[in-house]
Enzyme design. Sequence first.
Site, PDB file in Angstrom:
ATOM      1  N   ARG A   7      -5.387  23.116 -14.089  1.00 12.64           N
ATOM      2  CA  ARG A   7      -6.073  24.409 -14.016  1.00 12.64           C
ATOM      3  C   ARG A   7      -5.938  25.149 -12.567  1.00 12.64           C
ATOM      4  O   ARG A   7      -6.087  26.458 -12.135  1.00 12.64           O
ATOM      5  CB  ARG A   7      -7.323  24.956 -14.755  1.00 12.64           C
ATOM      6  CG  ARG A   7      -7.514  24.883 -15.893  1.00 12.64           C
ATOM      7  CD  ARG A   7      -6.906  26.161 -16.658  1.00 12.64           C
ATOM      8  NE  ARG A   7      -7.680  26.943 -17.599  1.00 12.64           N
ATOM      9  CZ  ARG A   7      -7.811  26.935 -18.998  1.00 12.64           C
ATOM     10  NH1 ARG A   7      -7.015  25.635 -19.486  1.00 12.64           N
ATOM     11  NH2 ARG A   7      -8.400  27.319 -19.879  1.00 12.64           N
TER      12      ARG A   7
ATOM     13  N   ARG B 129     -13.934  31.058 -31.588  1.00 12.14           N
ATOM     14  CA  ARG B 129     -14.314  30.366 -30.590  1.00 12.14           C
ATOM     15  C   ARG B 129     -15.524  31.377 -29.777  1.00 12.14           C
ATOM     16  O   ARG B 129     -15.161  32.485 -29.775  1.00 12.14           O
ATOM     17  CB  ARG B 129     -13.344  29.926 -29.584  1.00 12.14           C
ATOM     18  CG  ARG B 129     -12.845  28.497 -29.860  1.00 12.14           C
ATOM     19  CD  ARG B 129     -11.580  28.259 -29.063  1.00 12.14           C
ATOM     20  NE  ARG B 129     -11.762  28.415 -27.733  1.00 12.14           N
ATOM     21  CZ  ARG B 129     -10.898  28.255 -26.846  1.00 12.14           C
ATOM     22  NH1 ARG B 129      -9.442  27.836 -27.225  1.00 12.14           N
ATOM     23  NH2 ARG B 129     -11.210  28.671 -25.499  1.00 12.14           N
TER      24      ARG B 129
ATOM     25  N   ARG C  22      -7.378  34.841 -32.678  1.00 12.94           N
ATOM     26  CA  ARG C  22      -7.494  33.593 -33.001  1.00 12.94           C
ATOM     27  C   ARG C  22      -8.425  32.814 -33.769  1.00 12.94           C
ATOM     28  O   ARG C  22      -9.489  33.350 -33.511  1.00 12.94           O
ATOM     29  CB  ARG C  22      -7.270  32.794 -31.508  1.00 12.94           C
ATOM     30  CG  ARG C  22      -7.420  31.112 -31.779  1.00 12.94           C
ATOM     31  CD  ARG C  22      -6.834  30.443 -30.465  1.00 12.94           C
ATOM     32  NE  ARG C  22      -7.861  31.012 -29.172  1.00 12.94           N
ATOM     33  CZ  ARG C  22      -7.508  30.449 -27.908  1.00 12.94           C
ATOM     34  NH1 ARG C  22      -6.403  29.829 -27.513  1.00 12.94           N
ATOM     35  NH2 ARG C  22      -8.108  30.956 -26.809  1.00 12.94           N
TER      36      ARG C  22
ATOM     37  N   ARG D  51     -11.632  35.276 -18.367  1.00 12.70           N
ATOM     38  CA  ARG D  51     -10.662  34.032 -18.490  1.00 12.70           C
ATOM     39  C   ARG D  51      -9.473  34.519 -17.707  1.00 12.70           C
ATOM     40  O   ARG D  51      -8.801  33.709 -16.919  1.00 12.70           O
ATOM     41  CB  ARG D  51     -10.443  33.446 -19.496  1.00 12.70           C
ATOM     42  CG  ARG D  51     -11.799  32.514 -20.117  1.00 12.70           C
ATOM     43  CD  ARG D  51     -11.859  32.342 -21.395  1.00 12.70           C
ATOM     44  NE  ARG D  51     -10.599  31.834 -22.209  1.00 12.70           N
ATOM     45  CZ  ARG D  51     -10.425  31.971 -23.554  1.00 12.70           C
ATOM     46  NH1 ARG D  51     -11.310  32.703 -24.206  1.00 12.70           N
ATOM     47  NH2 ARG D  51      -9.673  31.476 -23.906  1.00 12.70           N
TER      48      ARG D  51
ATOM     49  N   LYS E 203       0.235  28.173 -25.665  1.00 12.42           N
ATOM     50  CA  LYS E 203       0.460  26.762 -25.048  1.00 12.42           C
ATOM     51  C   LYS E 203      -0.043  25.821 -26.422  1.00 12.42           C
ATOM     52  O   LYS E 203       0.759  24.895 -26.413  1.00 12.42           O
ATOM     53  CB  LYS E 203      -0.353  26.483 -23.669  1.00 12.42           C
ATOM     54  CG  LYS E 203      -0.062  27.474 -22.755  1.00 12.42           C
ATOM     55  CD  LYS E 203      -1.263  27.297 -21.468  1.00 12.42           C
ATOM     56  CE  LYS E 203      -2.603  27.299 -21.873  1.00 12.42           C
ATOM     57  NZ  LYS E 203      -3.162  28.827 -22.098  1.00 12.42           N
TER      58      LYS E 203
HETATM   59  P1  ADP Z   1      -7.211  28.871 -23.516  1.00 10.69           P
HETATM   60  O1  ADP Z   1      -6.897  28.458 -24.953  1.00 10.69           O
HETATM   61  O2  ADP Z   1      -7.750  30.107 -23.297  1.00 10.69           O
HETATM   62  O3  ADP Z   1      -6.162  28.386 -22.764  1.00 10.69           O
HETATM   63  P2  ADP Z   1      -8.961  26.297 -23.146  1.00 10.69           P
HETATM   64  O4  ADP Z   1      -9.214  25.918 -24.619  1.00 10.69           O
HETATM   65  O5  ADP Z   1      -7.706  25.805 -22.348  1.00 10.69           O
HETATM   66  O6  ADP Z   1      -8.555  27.825 -23.556  1.00 10.69           O
HETATM   67  O7  ADP Z   1     -10.151  26.331 -22.451  1.00 10.69           O
HETATM   68  C1  ADP Z   1     -11.209  27.053 -22.741  1.00 10.69           C
HETATM   69  C2  ADP Z   1     -12.359  26.924 -21.553  1.00 10.69           C
HETATM   70  O8  ADP Z   1     -12.597  25.331 -21.277  1.00 10.69           O
HETATM   71  C3  ADP Z   1     -11.896  27.304 -20.420  1.00 10.69           C
HETATM   72  O9  ADP Z   1     -12.359  28.650 -20.174  1.00 10.69           O
HETATM   73  C4  ADP Z   1     -12.759  26.305 -19.284  1.00 10.69           C
HETATM   74  O10 ADP Z   1     -13.993  26.690 -19.090  1.00 10.69           O
HETATM   75  C5  ADP Z   1     -12.773  25.202 -19.783  1.00 10.69           C
HETATM   76  N1  ADP Z   1     -11.577  24.375 -19.377  1.00 10.69           N
HETATM   77  C6  ADP Z   1     -10.171  24.158 -20.383  1.00 10.69           C
HETATM   78  N2  ADP Z   1      -9.472  23.247 -19.443  1.00 10.69           N
HETATM   79  C7  ADP Z   1      -9.991  23.333 -18.234  1.00 10.69           C
HETATM   80  C8  ADP Z   1      -9.631  22.556 -16.972  1.00 10.69           C
HETATM   81  N3  ADP Z   1      -8.347  21.850 -16.828  1.00 10.69           N
HETATM   82  N4  ADP Z   1     -10.512  22.903 -15.821  1.00 10.69           N
HETATM   83  C9  ADP Z   1     -11.637  23.476 -15.917  1.00 10.69           C
HETATM   84  N5  ADP Z   1     -12.074  24.086 -16.747  1.00 10.69           N
HETATM   85  C10 ADP Z   1     -11.602  24.006 -18.280  1.00 10.69           C
HETATM   86  P1  ADP Z   2      -3.277  29.054 -25.706  1.00 13.18           P
HETATM   87  O1  ADP Z   2      -3.367  27.672 -25.904  1.00 13.18           O
HETATM   88  O2  ADP Z   2      -2.231  29.355 -24.526  1.00 13.18           O
HETATM   89  O3  ADP Z   2      -4.762  29.602 -25.209  1.00 13.18           O
HETATM   90  P2  ADP Z   2      -2.869  29.583 -28.643  1.00 13.18           P
HETATM   91  O4  ADP Z   2      -1.842  28.648 -28.762  1.00 13.18           O
HETATM   92  O5  ADP Z   2      -4.092  29.127 -29.227  1.00 13.18           O
HETATM   93  O6  ADP Z   2      -2.802  29.928 -26.909  1.00 13.18           O
HETATM   94  O7  ADP Z   2      -2.364  31.015 -29.303  1.00 13.18           O
HETATM   95  C1  ADP Z   2      -3.406  32.091 -29.233  1.00 13.18           C
HETATM   96  C2  ADP Z   2      -2.833  32.719 -30.525  1.00 13.18           C
HETATM   97  O8  ADP Z   2      -1.904  33.340 -30.718  1.00 13.18           O
HETATM   98  C3  ADP Z   2      -3.483  31.850 -31.942  1.00 13.18           C
HETATM   99  O9  ADP Z   2      -4.137  32.657 -32.822  1.00 13.18           O
HETATM  100  C4  ADP Z   2      -2.060  31.741 -32.100  1.00 13.18           C
HETATM  101  O10 ADP Z   2      -1.934  31.266 -33.614  1.00 13.18           O
HETATM  102  C5  ADP Z   2      -1.481  32.830 -31.946  1.00 13.18           C
HETATM  103  N1  ADP Z   2      -0.123  32.778 -31.474  1.00 13.18           N
HETATM  104  C6  ADP Z   2       0.557  31.709 -30.721  1.00 13.18           C
HETATM  105  N2  ADP Z   2       2.056  31.634 -30.648  1.00 13.18           N
HETATM  106  C7  ADP Z   2       2.168  33.099 -31.154  1.00 13.18           C
HETATM  107  C8  ADP Z   2       3.273  33.996 -31.423  1.00 13.18           C
HETATM  108  N3  ADP Z   2       4.760  33.254 -30.695  1.00 13.18           N
HETATM  109  N4  ADP Z   2       3.477  35.130 -32.248  1.00 13.18           N
HETATM  110  C9  ADP Z   2       2.285  35.619 -32.147  1.00 13.18           C
HETATM  111  N5  ADP Z   2       0.944  34.744 -32.162  1.00 13.18           N
HETATM  112  C10 ADP Z   2       0.971  33.381 -31.691  1.00 13.18           C
END
Ligand code: ADP
Ligand code: ADP
Length: 220
Positions: free
Chosen positions: A88, A160, A127, A171, A13
């Site tokens: 979320r 992270r 990541r 998660r 995303k």
């Molecule tokens: P990911 O890349 O795995 O989607 P995020 O960076 O979006 O992770 O989120 C990391 C953490 O931050 C989540 O596990 C949660 O604890 C918190 N978080 C992020 N967005 C939200 C939200 N909209 N509501 C509640 N907690 C959130």
């Molecule tokens: P989210 O925001 O949904 O948690 P991220 O955009 O942070 O996901 O992507 C998670 C990990 O996967 C990162 O290390 C990113 O560089 C990698 N990634 C994202 N898109 C792709 C893809 N199409 N193929 C392989 N790796 C990817």
Amino acid sequence: MRLVLLGPPGAGKGTQARVLGELWGIPQIASGDLLRAVVRENSELGREAASYMDRGQLVPDEFVLKLVAERLRKQDAKNGFILDGFPRNVTQAEALAAGLERAGLKLDKVVAVMLPDEEVVKRISGRRTCRNCAEMYHVIFEPPAKAGVCDKCGGELYQRDDDAEQTVRERIKVYEATTRPLLDHYARLGLLAQVDGMGRLEEVEKRILAAVDGVGRARP
Ligand code: ADP
Ligand code: ADP
Ligand code: ZN
């Protein structure tokens, strides 16, 4: 364009939101990035938020809603935005809809990027995130030109805390229980498109572009 990207942690995303945000000249707004910025300030609120994030649990709605609402009020979000990681749960989705409605606005589309669990774990375990600008890399799939250094800003790349495998499993559970029901919620509202998150970044980008084709672009 007012777009929400849904999907499990690690689905891509953030990566896609950044690419599309640049393409359309609108900001990527990631609730996780907003929260991590607060955590870095090391205030009492920041420490409380971290206590949820470190366990892979959602931070309480009240806190997240306030942060996102503040961000959406900034000038650069007036012509559109891509929300990533927010909403979320249904409470957050309803608060977002109500806030937009008060401003005479609505979401144009919700795109869910789908990815199987095993792939989620592979993507998240590799990541790396820039401490300075929050750009994402992957040690194998999307490596930076120089290991440990952000291509965009020269910042330091780090892993992270919550990307440790055990927390990722938690998660994923939270996603299934709390966030996945949003797919039905947005499907009922006629806003949802689902795209396959497997494959190269450019392929996934094309699928998202196809899913939003003709939506919201004509509007300021
Ligand atoms: P990911 O890349 O795995 O989607 P995020 O960076 O979006 O992770 O989120 C990391 C953490 O931050 C989540 O596990 C949660 O604890 C918190 N978080 C992020 N967005 C939200 C939200 N909209 N509501 C509640 N907690 C959130
Ligand atoms: P989210 O925001 O949904 O948690 P991220 O955009 O942070 O996901 O992507 C998670 C990990 O996967 C990162 O290390 C990113 O560089 C990698 N990634 C994202 N898109 C792709 C893809 N199409 N193929 C392989 N790796 C990817
Ligand atoms: Zn950077």
